[in-house]
Design an enzyme around this catalytic site. Structure first.
Site, mmCIF file in Angstrom:
data_model
loop_
_atom_site.group_PDB
_atom_site.id
_atom_site.type_symbol
_atom_site.label_atom_id
_atom_site.label_comp_id
_atom_site.label_asym_id
_atom_site.label_seq_id
_atom_site.Cartn_x
_atom_site.Cartn_y
_atom_site.Cartn_z
ATOM 1 N N ASP A 187 0.859 -1.169 0.000
ATOM 2 C CA ASP A 187 0.000 0.000 0.000
ATOM 3 C C ASP A 187 0.911 1.240 0.000
ATOM 4 O O ASP A 187 2.129 1.158 0.201
ATOM 5 C CB ASP A 187 -0.974 0.001 1.178
HETATM 6 C C1 BGC Z 1 -5.105 3.110 -0.002
HETATM 7 C C2 BGC Z 1 -5.261 2.000 -1.014
HETATM 8 C C3 BGC Z 1 -5.189 2.559 -2.410
HETATM 9 C C4 BGC Z 1 -3.894 3.319 -2.565
HETATM 10 C C5 BGC Z 1 -3.690 3.883 -3.940
HETATM 11 C C6 BGC Z 1 -3.913 4.011 -0.294
HETATM 12 O O1 BGC Z 1 -3.909 5.144 0.485
HETATM 13 O O2 BGC Z 1 -5.004 2.538 1.283
HETATM 14 O O3 BGC Z 1 -6.469 1.310 -0.798
HETATM 15 O O4 BGC Z 1 -5.317 1.527 -3.338
HETATM 16 O O5 BGC Z 1 -3.869 4.396 -1.636
HETATM 17 O O6 BGC Z 1 -4.491 4.968 -4.182
#
Ligand code: BGC
Length: 772
Positions: free
Chosen positions: A310
């Protein structure tokens, strides 16, 4: 953070919105929405051996320098949107230099083509970029938020929504979605409860599979399919106190029995990628967890795709207190099993040094590179790096009428009727003047909820007011007053009340459109209260005092505490954030053109103080039923019942369904032997309708204590007025398996109870025994 959309220029948008004539690839036939999904899942096409691919990638990797390999392990955001701090403004330079293998938050055929050209024309080895994006509940055409879709209990509809999302996203250059989020969520304080399928392991697992099938379409070589991502691995939904990014501290048994199964289901359905979680598990941040990423995911489940972190979660291992610096964090992550670093630039800046120092094995880097290149190959990008960036297809595809119609249909299916006193709904023909009151009555931006990808928040969404105006019988007057505010700081304000009450007084029916602002759920949107924010509650109480029928249409991304409303208003509809076509969908229900069929995928507590509360809790040694009413030394609260306001699986219809007692074809089964449980359901009410028939089981005594009920099957059936149907479920001991005391997975002989009914709190009961 949810994406902060830096929208395209309106001119570009206008070009994209012109309907074209090219037909998109057809939707795949979706499987029937039946109870069990026990049929073996076909290996997704990308899992099949491909010697030509192996040769191609081996040849390519021989040519790659260590730096080029590390480039493939790097994912950076474009500057269009960001979901956190933007670490690298120079992403275009990085692409040209071969330092980046994948980009997210970039879409449209034009823009992805421009970036792709930097990679395939500007770099030494011409390896194409992979474009990822958070396509969560639609891409341009926005479906209800994921929790809302789950309330449909309609796997076919959910798969279709994902399929359409993939068709639209792929037409705009996207190869990969960061979806489905399969985190079980049992704490409505946590804003991300809106992004998943709710509290239940079984329902969540089936929905995980449906979404993976929808995105990947069974065949990644088709240009309208995209890679799915099962996220956030794992147990992100168990954040303490519902505070986002907070510590997770759960037993390994709970991890295995509750949080892992939807991930296993996604892997079984062929999810091509997994995303790590921000949280720690057993003291180890997920992006550094060898246990999760290697022992469970790769060794136990045989996952062959790639793992992305993540957003900056490798970097976050430093503040977690797990790594002393970024270099060490990178080493821990790659050794644990991470393949791609999202936005942290940790691999990019440190990994070569770690290899030189002998801290990271090149074989591990090669394995990660290979897994990523394989996906690019499977998508056909080495044949044609621009195959997803097709402006003509884009123009013809996005916001197609059929997609909008599908969004309206899924929205109708996701709406849950929670209360309907004296059948006040559907609206009677005598309701000639309707007052729509509340901050969500005519708010376009709220309709599509958080994580709405490239969805237009300003012009496209149909509001409740617009939906009613478009669909009301001739001669009906519909007027709107905002009346109240949903902003936290507006608690005591009453400036809009007089106008709203005056409108209410001269109307036949009041539709109170209340709930939460869209960005009160989603990432980094935790609350300590589940009450209606702002001064909505006070207005609702004032509206009720007018004596006019009050219908509360709730729009939010979490269960709210609406105990007062349940006791006082006439009808309540949970509409979630229903998507681009939401206003039409709600109007379809209010006017009875669609008979509500949604059921809650999550428990509604009476008050936040009951949280966590879910239907499959343990009995305890002092269950409340053991004591006389009001007994003190039992497991209860002094001031609130233990029961929720609305249980998991609950939802009303404009018709009624009568259940016969359950019959079993036998009272004892041996391992492997099927048990068939049947019930006869009759539509005993005034109109045709759909019912979700639910099967629950309780294992009475185990080597470890077992939940009081567990969902093991459901069937959504349509019954004409007066029609009767027998619904059958078949179970074997495999359905009764859990993590036993010795941590092995399996069932245990003994006595079981079984219920079939309309929710987790109702149903007729039967008993059976599993023998040795
Ligand atoms: C989130 C994810 C997301 C990623 C990309 C993160 O802050 O937890 O779920 O896919 O950002 O945008």
């Amino acid at each position: 953070m949810p994406p902060i959309s830096r929208n395209l220029t309106s001119a570009t948008l206008a070009t994209l919105l012109v309907a074209g004539s090219l037909a998109p690839a057809p939707l795949t036939a979706a499987p029937a929405a039946t109870a069990s999904d026990k049929a073996p899942v076909d290996a997704a096409s990308w899992q099949r051996a491909d010697p030509a691919m192996d040769r191609f990638i081996a040849d390519l990797m021989v040519k790659m320098t260590l730096d080029e390999k590390i480039g493939q392990l790097t994912l950076l955001t474009s500057n269009w949107e960001s979901t956190g701090p933007t670490m690298r403004d120079s992403y275009k330079e990085d692409i040209r230099a071969g330092r980046v293998g994948a980009i997210f938050n970039a879409y449209t055929a034009k823009y992805t083509r421009e970036l792709q050209a930097l990679a395939v024309e500007g770099t030494r080895l011409k390896i194409p970029l992979l474009f990822g994006y958070d396509v969560i509940h639609g891409h341009r055409t926005i479906f209800p938020i994921s929790l809302g879709e789950a309330a449909s209990w309609d796997l076919q509809a959910i798969e279709k929504a994902a399929r359409i999302s993939a068709i639209e996203a792929s037409a705009e250059g996207i190869h990969w979605t960061f979806s489905p989020m399969v985190d079980i969520a049992r704490d409505p304080r946590w804003g991300r409860i809106s992004e998943g399928a709710g509290e239940d392991v079984y329902l969540g697992s089936l929905i995980a599979k449906a979404r993976v099938r929808g995105y990947q379409g069974g065949d990644l070589s088709r240009p309208d399919t995209i890679l799915a991502t099962a996220k956030h691995f794992a147990a992100y939904g168990a954040a303490q106190a519902g505070r986002d990014y907070h510590t997770v501290d759960i037993s390994e048994r709970t991890m295995r029995d509750v949080y892992l199964p939807p991930f296993k289901a996604a892997a079984d359905a062929g999810a091509a990628t997994f995303m790590t979680a921000f949280n720690e598990y057993d003291g180890v941040p997920a992006s550094g967890s060898h246990y999760l990423l290697t022992d469970v995911l790769r060794k136990k489940w045989g996952f062959k795709g790639f793992v992305v972190t993540d957003y900056t979660s490798i970097n976050e291992m430093v503040p977690h207190g797990y790594a002393k610096d970024l270099k060490q964090a990178g080493e821990q992550a790659i050794r644990a099993g991470v393949d791609m670093d999202m936005q942290g630039a940790v691999f990019m800046e440190n990994l070569a040094k770690s290899v030189a120092e002998g801290k990271v094995d090149t074989a591990r880097i090669d394995a990660a590179v290979k897994a990523i290149l394989e996906m690019k190959y499977r998508l056909g990008l080495f044949d044609d790096p621009y195959r997803y960036a097709d402006a003509a297809r884009e123009k013809a595809t996005i916001y197609k009428p059929a997609f909008l119609e599908a969004a309206r249909d899924v929205a109708r299916k996701s709406i849950v009727l929670l209360k309907n006193k004296d059948n006040v709904l559907p609206l009677a023909a005598s309701a000639k003047s309707i007052a729509v009151i509340g901050p969500l009555g005519n708010s376009k931006e709220d309709m599509i909820g958080s994580w709405s990808a490239a969805g237009d928040r300003r012009t496209r969404p149909v509001t409740l007011l617009e939906g009613l105006q478009a669909g009301a019988p001739k001669g009906t007057t519909i007027a709107y007053a905002k009346g109240a505010s949903y902003h936290f700081d507006d608690v005591g304000k009453t400036d809009g009340f007089a106008e709203a009450l005056a409108l209410a007084e001269k109307s036949d029916v009041i539709i109170a459109a209340m709930g939460e602002h869209w960005n009160m759920t989603g990432e980094a949107a935790s609350r300590t209260s589940l009450d209606l924010p702002g001064n909505q509650q006070a207005l609702l109480e004032a509206l009720e005092k007018t004596g006019k029928p009050v219908i509360l249409v709730l729009m939010s991304g979490r269960p709210n505490s609406i105990e007062w409303a349940d006791a006082n208003v006439d009808a309540i509809l949970e509409a979630w954030y229903p998507g681009t076509m939401g206003g039409h969908a709600i109007a379809d229900i209010l006017y009875g053109r669609y008979n509500p069929s949604g059921k809650l995928p999550v428990t509604f507590p009476r008050t936040v103080g009951q949280v966590p509360i879910h239907y499959d809790m343990k009995n305890t040694g002092r269950p409340i039923e053991l004591g006389a009413p009001g007994a003190k030394y039992v497991s209860r609260y002094l001031n609130t019942p233990n029961t929720p306001l609305y249980p998991f699986g609950y939802g009303l219809s404009y018709t009624s369904f009568t259940y016969s007692p359950v019959t079993l074809d036998r009272s004892k089964i041996r391992p492997g032997e099927p048990l068939t449980a049947s019930v006869t359901v009759t539509n005993s009410g005034p109109r045709d309708g759909e019912e979700v028939v639910q099967l629950y089981v309780r294992d009475l005594v185990g080597s470890v204590t077992r939940p009081v009920k567990e969902l093991k099957g459901f069937q959504k059936i349509g019954l004409k007025k007066g029609e009767t149907r027998t619904v059958r479920f078949t179970l074997t001991d495999a359905d009764l398996a859990f993590t036993r005391q010795d941590m092995s997975w399996g069932s245990e002989p003994g006595a079981f109870k079984l219920w079939i009914g309309p929710s987790s709190a109702e149903g007729s009961e039967a008993s059976f025994e599993l023998t040795e």
